[in-house]
Design a protein around this motif. Structure first.
Motif: not given
Length: 451
Positions: A225-243
């Motif tokens: 959650a502290d990395d803006e790039t990772v948060c943006r890339l995670a938008e590609a996942s259709s799975g459950k999101k855990v931070y």
């Protein structure tokens, strides 16, 4: 899904041997494929090629002949991850619309086991090892693979359906995947790295994103959650999101509150009881906890590992103490972020051993982390840049040497009791070594020679 029969009677070019190419060639052959192997290293010096030829494989060594594409109708090319896409054989395959994979894709297709995929610019090996150890401590069926340990396709070939294959994944490996799906996918962080290979930050990010992009709704994306790039890339996942976060309070995931590590708002372990050194490793620990909780691991098993696990070789590894000087091997620090985190782990005076392959980047990102550095001993292609950095920071003791062995000796001569002598190169090793492991091993050997 298991698709082993897909390889029957296919003609496949394995480009580049090393461990992954050798394992891929053998497994493809076992699954009915006609395999041709091409490696640049001359045959007389190429043990892997010799073993494959003895087993009846067609092996071409010493160069990369494009004519192979005229004498064979290839259905697939599997390349060693380190081979760039500018390679003539890769370019020819692209022209002919031949699919190009790395062996991670092969691993995925060879098994019904579940994958935990860990990638990121830094912290992959430590996080992968933590996850594996936590699963084992809870008596889960787990195997470790990828950039650490055994080649993934070899592990996958012997894995059972209920196994977790805990897989360290580089951007080079992920770039060669099409259908690979991580049941639990993690991107730890993203900084500029390997741009000599990927050429653009966008290409590098897209490679990392492969750990999320094929996930289904029953899968889980573990997100920094502290990395803006990772948060943006995670938008590609259709799975459950855990931070996970070092700086924020997280309800759905892992964080630190009142010097205690929490998961889903439940306390796991007090920070003071964690053995693994370095504030940067807390990020790896939080990510690992998020992952293993998805696999049903108990808090007791997590605590057992965190109170005993002291680190991985070449990752801020404590080597020895000699005449009041403590020596640490952080050879895996191949970029500025990794070295910054290593420097931040110490409050004592530091003698920094750094240098290596010059990828064209400057060292300004280290400046704010160099407050405890009293001496720089530098080597490799970037030695001049480290000398310049030291002068800009007003560091009076700067010594340039030829190699790591000399660096250890000079560092000791320039040190005093209570100093930290830290190998954290901030650069890849390939200008002088085959790998960061070779570089770290030379450091360890030189330290023991001092003693």
């Amino acid at each position: 899904m298991e698709t082993k029969k897909w390889f029957e009677k296919k003609t496949i070019l394995v480009l580049g041997l090393a461990k992954s190419g050798f394992a891929a060639a053998k497994l493809l052959h076992q699954n009915g494929a006609n395999v041709v192997v091409n490696d640049k290293q001359p045959f007389k010096e190429n043990y892997a090629a010799q073993k494959l030829q003895e087993a009846g494989f067609e092996v071409i060594c010493g160069d990369h002949p494009i004519s192979l594409f005229d004498t064979n109708s290839f259905d697939l090319l599997i390349k060693n991850p380190g081979i760039p896409y500018e390679n003539v054989m890769v370019q020819e395959a692209l022209k002919r619309n031949i699919p190009i994979w790395t062996e991670i894709e092969l691993a995925y297709l060879l098994t019904e086991a579940r994958f935990i995929g860990i990638t990121g610019s830094n912290g992959k090996t430590t996080t992968t090892t933590l996850i594996y150890e936590m699963l084992k401590a809870d008596h889960k069926q787990a195997k470790i693979a990828g950039n650490i340990g055994t080649v993934a396709c070899e592990v996958a070939a012997h894995a059972e359906k209920d196994d977790w294959i805990v897989t360290e994944l580089s951007s080079f490996q992920l770039m060669g995947t099409k259908t690979f799906r991580a049941n639990i996918g993690i991107i730890l962080n993203v900084v500029d790295a390997h741009l000599d290979y990927h050429h653009t930050r966008q290409s590098y990010e897209q490679a990392k994103q492969a750990v999320y992009k094929n996930q289904l709704k029953d899968d889980t994306a573990i997100i920094n959650a502290d990395d803006e790039t990772v948060c943006r890339l995670a938008e590609a996942s259709s799975g459950k999101k855990v931070y996970f976060s070092l700086t924020q309070q997280i309800e759905n995931g892992a964080c630190i509150k009142n010097e205690t590590i929490y998961f889903n708002q439940n306390p796991i372990i007090e920070r003071k009881d964690v053995v693994l050194p370095g504030a940067h490793n807390l990020e790896n620990i939080l990510a690992a906890i998020c992952a293993v909780k998805q696999a049903g691991v108990s808090n007791e098993a997590i605590r057992e590992v965190l109170t005993t696990f002291s680190g991985v070789k070449h990752r801020l590894q404590y080597v020895a103490e000699f005449n009041g000087r403590k020596f640490y091997n952080d050879s895996k620090a191949t970029n500025l972020l990794a070295t910054s985190k290593a420097l931040d782990a110490f409050k004592q005076p530091v003698i920094l051993l750094a240098g290596g392959l010059d990828r064209g980047n400057e060292l300004d990102g280290l400046k704010e982390h160099m407050g405890n550095v009293k001496t720089i001993v530098t080597f490799g292609q970037t030695a001049g840049k480290f000398q310049k950095l030291g002068r800009e920071l007003g560091i009076h003791q700067i010594k340039r040497v030829d190699n790591v062995e000399q660096a250890v000796l000079e560092a000791y001569k320039l040190s005093e009791a209570n100093d930290i002598i830290l190998l954290s190169p901030a650069c890849a090793s390939w200008d002088q070594f085959k790998s960061f492991e070779d570089r770290g091993d030379m450091f360890i050997s030189a330290v023991h020679m001092l003693k």
